[in-house]
Enzyme design. Structure first.
Site: not given
Ligand code: BG6
Ligand code: MG
Length: 223
Positions: A16-18, A24, A52, A122-123, A153, A177-178
């Site tokens: 996962d990224l964030d 972030t 998250k 990542s989302a 997710k 994942e966090d």
């Molecule tokens: C996820 C974050 O990785 O990405 C969420 O945990 C965030 O908090 C989601 O809303 C979408 O991110 P973005 O960058 O497309 O607005």
């Molecule tokens: Mg995350």
């Protein structure tokens, strides 16, 4: 618990990224908070925890529902999400290699040394921009993010697409994942998982760590 010969059985790792590679959440919070303030909605850091792993539009709908504004026109919602994202992009502009969370590079290197492929899962629709800023893009064999998915997710789609891109089975992959929702997605998809953060909240994970810096990949013996 049966110990696994992970070097034989694990062929892919999906990050996962964030919250795993880079912190972030504080920038997402600042940008959502600015929007909530403008709309007269109270939005706390604790409530931000629920976002998250949630997509941008789902996050917006969550915040709007706190102010009972969830029935707003879709077009107006899109404008609000776009304005939040513009501010968020400003906030993350300065991200660089020094923002990569401790332990991440070691895990990436260990994957390479052991012939394990890596993907992002990542989302975020900003994932590629963030990876570029961190100078990490070239390390990944595949990048699957919010621009590739139709489901969010805890649906496992993002990880299933990542496994497919790596040409490995979910049962041969570990998801890192966090977010609770991300770990649910990993479980639904048939992946092993590592939860990064509070082990009480993330106990659904196969292995819990507070940070990737806590352990080398040999922790996978615990699977
Ligand atoms: C996820 C974050 O990785 O990405 C969420 O945990 C965030 O908090 C989601 O809303 C979408 O991110 P973005 O960058 O497309 O607005
Ligand atoms: Mg995350």
């Amino acid at each position: 618990m049966i110990n696994m010969d992970w070097k034989k059985n694990i062929k892919g790792v999906i990050f996962d990224l964030d919250g795993v590679i880079v912190d972030t959440a504080k920038f997402h919070y600042k940008a959502w908070k600015a929007l909530a303030d403008k709309l007269g909605i109270d939005f706390s850091e604790e409530q931000n925890e629920n976002l998250k792993g949630m997509s941008r539009m789902d996050s917006l709908n969550y915040i709007l529902s706190l102010g009972e504004l969830q029935n707003m026109l879709e077009d107006d919602k899109r404008k609000l999400a776009a304005s939040k994202n513009l501010y968020y992009l400003e906030l993350i502009e300065e991200l660089d290699e020094s923002d990569i969370l401790p332990g991440t590079m070691n895990w990436i290197q260990e994957c390479k040394q052991n012939g394990i492929k890596i993907s992002l899962g990542s989302a975020s629709k900003n994932a590629r921009r963030i990876l570029d800023g961190l100078n990490l893009t070239d390390h990944f064999d595949a990048i699957i993010d919010g621009t590739n998915t139709t489901e969010t997710k805890p649906h496992p789609q993002v990880f299933l697409l990542a496994a497919k891109a790596l040409n490995v089975e979910p049962s041969e992959c570990v998801v890192i994942e966090d977010a609770y929702k991300g770990l649910e997605a990993a479980r639904k998809g048939g992946f092993y998982s590592i939860g990064i953060g509070d082990p009480e909240i993330l106990k659904i994970a196969d292995i819990n760590l507070t940070s990737l810096a806590d352990e080398s990949m040999d922790v996978l013996e615990q699977l």
